[in-house]
Design a protein around this motif. Structure first.
Motif, PDB file in Angstrom:
ATOM      1  N   THR A 167       0.829  -1.204   0.000  1.00  0.00           N
ATOM      2  CA  THR A 167       0.000   0.000   0.000  1.00  0.00           C
ATOM      3  C   THR A 167       0.867   1.259   0.000  1.00  0.00           C
ATOM      4  O   THR A 167       0.568   2.217  -0.712  1.00  0.00           O
ATOM      5  N   SER A 186       0.970   4.059  -2.986  1.00  0.00           N
ATOM      6  CA  SER A 186       0.635   5.464  -2.758  1.00  0.00           C
ATOM      7  C   SER A 186       1.782   6.395  -3.121  1.00  0.00           C
ATOM      8  O   SER A 186       1.544   7.532  -3.538  1.00  0.00           O
ATOM      9  N   LEU A 196      -7.174  -0.502  -1.629  1.00  0.00           N
ATOM     10  CA  LEU A 196      -5.888  -0.619  -0.936  1.00  0.00           C
ATOM     11  C   LEU A 196      -5.856   0.237   0.319  1.00  0.00           C
ATOM     12  O   LEU A 196      -5.149  -0.086   1.268  1.00  0.00           O
ATOM     13  N   ALA A 214      -4.895  -1.388   3.869  1.00  0.00           N
ATOM     14  CA  ALA A 214      -3.868  -0.842   4.768  1.00  0.00           C
ATOM     15  C   ALA A 214      -4.406  -0.682   6.176  1.00  0.00           C
ATOM     16  O   ALA A 214      -3.706  -0.964   7.152  1.00  0.00           O
TER      17      ALA A 214
END
Length: 154
Positions: free
Chosen positions: A45, A49, A71, A75
């Motif tokens: 994750t 990001s 996601l 997370a």
């Protein structure tokens, strides 16, 4: 021989070990697999990001929306799993070492996976078709002139 599910779920590891005639607390057999799973989930994750959104799904807004949404929840589930696993290992005789917390966490993980699969099977094909139709329509709409038009002054 019957088991009491309520007692099995809400008994701490020290009491469960003494009930099973063990010298210490009941061993936690799934420490490393769950720890690796949670850390890998957080790492995936984090990578998505920071770098993955720019590299892999830059021109695919529908996939970007899906991964951002699912996601993010993944997370959160992995982040909650780490303290639960740590509490089971370090706080043997306390409230968060109960099996109920780990099974509740596992249930949240299964529900997350089911929701994602249902989205991929039912909603994603429809959203993809709508997005492709939108892109097809957009190619026939003229683009606006970006230059500023001067007004006639007297």
């Amino acid at each position: 021989m019957g088991t009491n599910l309520f007692q099995w779920l809400f008994t701490d590891a020290v009491t469960a070990g003494s009930n099973a005639n063990l010298t210490g607390s009941e061993p936690f057999h799934f420490l490393w697999p769950w720890l690796i799973f949670c850390l890998a989930g957080l790492l995936i994750t984090f990578y998505y990001s920071v770098e993955g959104r720019k590299r892999f799904v830059k021109n695919k807004p529908l996939i970007k929306y899906m991964l951002d949404r699912y996601l993010g929840w993944f997370a959160v589930i992995c982040f909650i799993g780490l303290p639960l696993i740590g509490a089971r290992v370090l706080l043997d005789g306390y409230f968060f070492s109960w099996r109920a917390w780990r099974y509740l966490w596992l249930l949240a993980l299964v529900i997350w996976a089911i929701v994602w699969i249902v989205y991929l099977v039912r909603k994603y094909p429809q959203e993809k078709a709508e997005f492709l139709a939108y892109q097809k329509r957009q190619q026939y709409i003229p683009k606006g002139n970006k230059r500023k038009v001067r007004t006639a002054s007297r």
